[in-house]
Write an enzyme that holds these catalytic residues in place. Structure first.
Site: not given
Ligand code: GAR
Length: 193
Positions: A94, A69, A97, A13-14, A113
């Site tokens: 997720m 990794r 790195l 979504s981001n 984050h």
């Molecule tokens: C978001 O809330 C982002 O901040 C978090 O995962 C979600 C992704 O949502 N990121 C982390 O936790 C990174 N460690 P999205 O796939 O809908 O953008």
């Protein structure tokens, strides 16, 4: 051309909000910038079909097919570098790195984050904020450095924690702010670039 490569693992979504902002605000004209490609480490990430719908080049690099990794990161680096990116955007990516990977993109890789860093690095940020009795929570956009969820902070958004909040309800409130925060932080990065 300033290519932007977005890395995802989940719903994307981001990523979609960044792409929509780039189109709405004509980043190609203002900054000579474009979202070149979306890469997911999970083959079944919902964000991949979203990227399709948005007409974006997208690719899967399944981390489970790699023995280490280091091997995964080396291959990912090759995929990304085909685009010679000005900026790599981690949007719900997720994966931890390796230092070599981070070093390679030093100064041109951002992450979002779901906490008010430096509080609550790592996972389960919303439940931990609720358990700690926090009255506010939020999200942070920062430059990526080798240490997980560290690095210079570029932007933050704050939301209230309200009575009866669950990790889910708080996550939804934070995510809706992420959708404004991340495009804004990237736009500001491009303005300075
Ligand atoms: C978001 O809330 C982002 O901040 C978090 O995962 C979600 C992704 O949502 N990121 C982390 O936790 C990174 N460690 P999205 O796939 O809908 O953008």
């Amino acid at each position: 051309k300033k290519n932007i490569v977005i890395l995802i693992s989940g719903s994307g979504s981001n990523m979609a909000c960044i792409v929509q902002a780039a189109r709405r605000e004509q980043w190609h004209k203002r900054f000579d910038a474009q979202i070149a490609c979306v890469i997911s480490n999970r083959p079944n990430a919902e964000g991949l079909s979203l990227a399709d719908k948005l007409g974006l080049a997208n690719q899967v690099l399944d981390h489970q097919l790699f023995a280490s990794r280091q091997a995964f990161d080396a291959e990912l680096m090759q995929l990304i570098d085909r685009w010679q990116p000005a900026l790599v955007v981690l949007a719900g990516f997720m994966r931890i790195l390796t230092p070599d990977f981070v070093e390679h993109y030093a100064g041109r890789m951002l992450n979002i984050h779901p906490s008010l860093l430096p509080a609550f690095t790592g996972l389960h940020t919303h439940q931990r904020a609720i358990d700690a009795g926090c009255k506010v929570a939020g999200a942070t956009v920062h430059q990526v450095v080798a240490e997980l969820d560290h690095g210079p902070i570029l932007a933050q958004a704050v939301v209230p924690v309200v009575a009866g909040d669950t990790a889910q309800s708080l996550a939804a409130r934070v995510l809706s702010q992420e959708h404004l925060l991340y495009p804004k932080a990237i736009r500001e990065w491009l303005e300075r670039a």
